[in-house]
Motif scaffolding. Structure first.
Motif, short mmCIF file in Angstrom:
data_model
loop_
_atom_site.label_atom_id
_atom_site.label_comp_id
_atom_site.label_asym_id
_atom_site.label_seq_id
_atom_site.Cartn_x
_atom_site.Cartn_y
_atom_site.Cartn_z
N PRO A 140 0.76 -1.23 0.06
CA PRO A 140 0.03 -0.01 0.06
C PRO A 140 0.85 1.08 0.07
N ALA A 141 2.01 1.15 0.51
CA ALA A 141 2.88 2.44 0.64
C ALA A 141 3.62 2.31 -0.67
N GLY A 142 3.56 1.74 -1.88
CA GLY A 142 4.37 1.80 -2.92
C GLY A 142 5.26 0.99 -2.99
N GLY A 143 5.85 0.25 -2.21
CA GLY A 143 6.87 -0.66 -2.39
C GLY A 143 6.76 -1.75 -3.28
N LEU A 144 7.86 -2.29 -3.83
CA LEU A 144 7.65 -3.30 -4.79
C LEU A 144 8.68 -4.45 -4.49
N TYR A 145 8.00 -5.70 -4.16
CA TYR A 145 8.75 -6.75 -4.02
C TYR A 145 8.92 -7.75 -5.34
N VAL A 146 9.95 -8.24 -5.57
CA VAL A 146 10.26 -8.78 -6.93
C VAL A 146 11.11 -10.35 -6.51
N ALA A 147 10.21 -11.27 -6.88
CA ALA A 147 10.83 -12.57 -6.57
C ALA A 147 12.07 -12.82 -7.72
N SER A 148 13.36 -12.53 -7.13
CA SER A 148 14.57 -13.15 -7.97
C SER A 148 14.72 -14.30 -7.82
N GLU A 149 14.28 -15.21 -8.90
CA GLU A 149 14.16 -16.77 -8.89
C GLU A 149 15.70 -17.26 -8.75
N ALA A 150 16.64 -16.81 -9.75
CA ALA A 150 17.94 -17.39 -9.73
C ALA A 150 18.97 -17.29 -8.62
N ALA A 151 18.53 -15.98 -7.72
CA ALA A 151 19.44 -15.63 -6.61
C ALA A 151 18.68 -16.22 -5.37
N GLY A 152 17.49 -16.58 -5.36
CA GLY A 152 16.73 -17.36 -4.20
C GLY A 152 16.56 -16.26 -3.14
N VAL A 153 16.20 -14.96 -3.73
CA VAL A 153 15.83 -13.91 -2.63
C VAL A 153 14.63 -13.13 -3.17
N ILE A 154 13.91 -12.32 -2.42
CA ILE A 154 12.92 -11.48 -3.00
C ILE A 154 13.44 -10.02 -2.95
N SER A 155 13.79 -9.44 -3.97
CA SER A 155 14.20 -7.89 -4.02
C SER A 155 13.17 -6.72 -3.72
N LEU A 156 13.48 -5.86 -2.67
CA LEU A 156 12.65 -5.03 -2.25
C LEU A 156 13.18 -3.67 -2.97
N PHE A 157 12.14 -2.73 -3.57
CA PHE A 157 12.43 -1.36 -4.01
C PHE A 157 11.34 -0.57 -3.32
N ASP A 158 11.72 0.73 -2.91
CA ASP A 158 10.70 1.78 -2.70
C ASP A 158 9.85 2.21 -3.62
N ALA A 159 8.86 3.23 -3.29
CA ALA A 159 8.04 3.66 -4.30
C ALA A 159 8.73 4.50 -5.38
N THR A 160 10.05 4.90 -5.32
CA THR A 160 10.62 5.63 -6.44
C THR A 160 11.58 4.74 -7.32
N GLY A 161 11.49 3.32 -6.72
CA GLY A 161 12.19 2.45 -7.62
C GLY A 161 13.57 2.24 -7.21
#
Length: 239
Positions: A137-158
């Motif tokens: 809701p705050a504009g954060g973006l979660y991306v499943a990085s499959e090859a790295a085995g992590v979830i990459s988090l970005f803020d509302a500005t990218g």
């Protein structure tokens, strides 16, 4: 899958290039799209206004490497193609901005609600083989990085913020979801013997994992209970 505010469920049919819509009781209501608008659809997302987006992963033929947009009635509206390459995941934020993960580019393309390209988020240093996407809701973006085995988090500005799950032994994380408290849920694994759903709290701390039922319908490993944070009651009822 995607679910609208009325409880209708949308299912991407990858091989038939269509989307099935069911009501909350599981009754088929409609088949959306065709081979001219969909090409191996993978991720689905709904805007607050009921606009449906489908990530077309197919690389050859009509609608290849695009995000298909359908209105609330299921009519095809447009294809988003700028800076998109074989998207797997798609997400929409609370203002209607659309995000598409580019599998082979290791980036996420951002569009506004009208379909105009806005920005490229991430790079191979922060995203590897992007799968599922989800926005907060705050504009954060979660991306499943499959090859790295992590979830990459970005803020509302990218801007890249952190990698979640580095110590949680996530194997090819693909699906991501958020609950109303900000807890993150991640599906991972490559076969029925190691497929898990893992829970992280709003701060990104690992909570626990449980096995996804195999074809016989039994859990291989029961979930390990972890108490909700002390702020849970406040977050839910405002006390």
């Amino acid at each position: 899958l995607a679910i609208d505010q009325q409880g209708n469920v949308f299912v991407a049919n990858q091989l038939s290039s269509s989307i099935a819509k069911f009501d909350a009781n599981g009754t088929l209501l409609a088949t959306i799209g065709s081979g001219t608008s969909l090409n191996m659809p993978m991720g689905l997302a709904l805007s607050p206004a009921g606009v449906l987006y489908a990530a077309n992963f197919g690389s050859v033929g009509p609608a290849a490497s695009s995000v298909a947009q359908f209105d609330a009635a299921g009519n095809f509206v447009a294809a988003l193609t700028a800076q998109i390459n074989q998207p797997l995941g798609v997400a929409v934020d609370t203002t209607g901005n659309v995000f598409a993960g580019n599998w082979f580019l290791n980036t996420v393309s951002k569009f506004d609600a009208s379909g105009a390209f806005l920005a490229t988020i991430g790079s191979s240093s922060t995203i590897t083989d992007p799968g599922g996407l989800v926005t907060s809701p705050a504009g954060g973006l979660y991306v499943a990085s499959e090859a790295a085995g992590v979830i990459s988090l970005f803020d509302a500005t990218g801007t890249y913020q952190a990698s979640i799950g580095a110590g949680a032994s996530l194997l090819s994380p693909a699906g991501v979801a958020l609950d109303r408290l900000g807890n993150l849920y991640v599906t991972s694994g490559t076969d029925s013997s190691n497929s898990l759903i893992s829970k992280f709290d709003a701060a990104g701390a690992y909570q626990f994992s449980w096995s996804i039922p195999d074809i016989s319908g039994f859990l291989a490993t029961p979930p390990v209970a972890v108490p909700e944070p002390a702020t849970w009651l406040t977050a839910v009822v405002g006390l």
